[in-house]
Design a protein around this motif. Sequence first.
Motif, PDB file in Angstrom:
ATOM      1  N   GLY A   1       8.780  -8.615   4.738  1.00  0.00           N
ATOM      2  CA  GLY A   1       7.376  -8.361   4.423  1.00  0.00           C
ATOM      3  C   GLY A   1       6.545  -7.711   5.515  1.00  0.00           C
ATOM      4  O   GLY A   1       5.328  -7.853   5.527  1.00  0.00           O
TER       5      GLY A   1
ATOM      6  N   ASP B   1       6.542 -14.041  -1.749  1.00  0.00           N
ATOM      7  CA  ASP B   1       5.694 -12.920  -1.335  1.00  0.00           C
ATOM      8  C   ASP B   1       4.310 -13.048  -1.986  1.00  0.00           C
ATOM      9  O   ASP B   1       3.919 -12.257  -2.843  1.00  0.00           O
ATOM     10  CB  ASP B   1       6.347 -11.595  -1.767  1.00  0.00           C
ATOM     11  CG  ASP B   1       7.596 -11.287  -0.970  1.00  0.00           C
ATOM     12  OD1 ASP B   1       7.589 -11.446   0.257  1.00  0.00           O
ATOM     13  OD2 ASP B   1       8.614 -10.896  -1.577  1.00  0.00           O
TER      14      ASP B   1
ATOM     15  N   ASP C   1       4.716  -6.180   1.137  1.00  0.00           N
ATOM     16  CA  ASP C   1       4.856  -6.460   2.558  1.00  0.00           C
ATOM     17  C   ASP C   1       3.512  -6.990   3.060  1.00  0.00           C
ATOM     18  O   ASP C   1       2.659  -6.250   3.540  1.00  0.00           O
ATOM     19  CB  ASP C   1       5.324  -5.200   3.304  1.00  0.00           C
ATOM     20  CG  ASP C   1       6.769  -4.875   2.950  1.00  0.00           C
ATOM     21  OD1 ASP C   1       7.542  -5.848   2.779  1.00  0.00           O
ATOM     22  OD2 ASP C   1       7.120  -3.697   2.824  1.00  0.00           O
TER      23      ASP C   1
ATOM     24  N   GLU D   1      12.827 -12.802  -3.553  1.00  0.00           N
ATOM     25  CA  GLU D   1      14.202 -12.653  -4.041  1.00  0.00           C
ATOM     26  C   GLU D   1      15.162 -13.688  -3.468  1.00  0.00           C
ATOM     27  O   GLU D   1      16.327 -13.715  -3.827  1.00  0.00           O
ATOM     28  CB  GLU D   1      14.711 -11.234  -3.694  1.00  0.00           C
ATOM     29  CG  GLU D   1      15.015 -10.951  -2.217  1.00  0.00           C
ATOM     30  CD  GLU D   1      13.798 -10.584  -1.362  1.00  0.00           C
ATOM     31  OE1 GLU D   1      12.706 -11.100  -1.622  1.00  0.00           O
ATOM     32  OE2 GLU D   1      13.955  -9.805  -0.406  1.00  0.00           O
TER      33      GLU D   1
END
Length: 408
Positions: free
Chosen positions: A262, A239, A269, A199
């Motif tokens: 994460g 990610d 994560d 993001e």
Amino acid sequence: MPTIILKNQQIINHQSKMIPVSEALNLIITHCKTSRVEEKSLPDALGYALAETLFAKMDTPPFDNSAMDGYAFSYALWDKKNPLKVVGEVQAGDEYRLKIGVNEAIRIFTGAPLPPDVDTVIMQEKVERNDDKIILLDENLKQGNNIRPKGSQTKKDDLALEKGQSITPAGISYLAGMGYSKVKVYAKPKVSIIITGKELVKAGDTLESGKIYESNGIGLTAALRQLNIEPVSVALVDDVSEAIEKVIKNQLSSDIVILTGGVSVGNYDLVPAALEKCGVEKIFHKVKQKPGKPFYFGTTANALIFALPGNPAAVMTCFYEYVVAAIDYFTQKTHLKSLQLPLNNDFTKNQGLTYFLKGKTTEKGVEILDSQLSYMLNSFAIADCLITLEEDKTNYKKGDVVPVLMIA
Ligand code: AMP
Ligand code: MG
């Protein structure tokens, strides 16, 4: 320990053992690597802690010299009645070998070496001069006045500065004055920052729907600079496991690697697994604290790895409370001041978690600020300290004395 058993018998373990703050700190210190020692030239040694005890290389001052602009004479060779005759001059940097006689004086300037037998200086404002004669007007003048004796600061081989002493500008000047040009200090650690999150958008780029501006990397860089450390790199990564692993591998030669984001329990994560794949040994994951519960700490043979939960207030809190402790160990310096201060307000918290709260010191004590949630920085931005409230306590009253870590 709750587990979910899927049809294919794959077991997903959603919980690591949460440990108390004190244990987390102990484990970090236990795993800190030995501080490196390096030699620095004197101005560059500013702010480092000395890794050696230093002794005076010579007497300082190296010779008796005048503390004033004035006139130097031998107290014993002055009859205390007649004026003195000025028979020569000695300037700072000069050498003067001529001996003086009865009722004779030498014009002298601050820092100039005392001629032989001369033991007293009268400042020029306290004489009346007519041609080569001076009348002494200082009634309080005593033998030995206005002299800076050889070795009066330090004698050769005296203790000059102790190992561990933080080097100040005055310390640098002091050491330079006794002939030092280089000293051994504890090196600063090499610190890498890795920011994870799909993001995240870099400052200045267009913010599309669903995205937010990246702030942890910038905040951590600033926090490191507060300790006079420049990060060796700041990487921003999506990610995606492979991408995270690649950037981790690239940074494991640093002494300290700080990751953000994460490390929690969501599907994206990916940091703990990526660290494991890169050979990092997990020391703990999850601390009984607020903010920053999912905080992860691991090590390799060379590096300490701090993987911090991505919420910006959690990042800054974990940095000040934990990463700074490791940096302090590495550099053998205490960078942030710890105080005990009375609270200015009551506060109720949940049991079982240590709270680190944004605070502001006042004349009376310390005030707990509003907006303590981990995604908010508005209070942090004006805070000058972090207040620790104990895991087992729930009710704090105004006047209760609490530990405070000064961060500004
Ligand atoms: P995470 O730990 O990745 O689950 O992130 C927790 C929260 O922090 C989410 O709302 C993220 O969008 C936010 N966050 C994570 N990293 C950053 C960052 N570098 N800058 C600003 N916010 C972040
Ligand atoms: Mg994330």
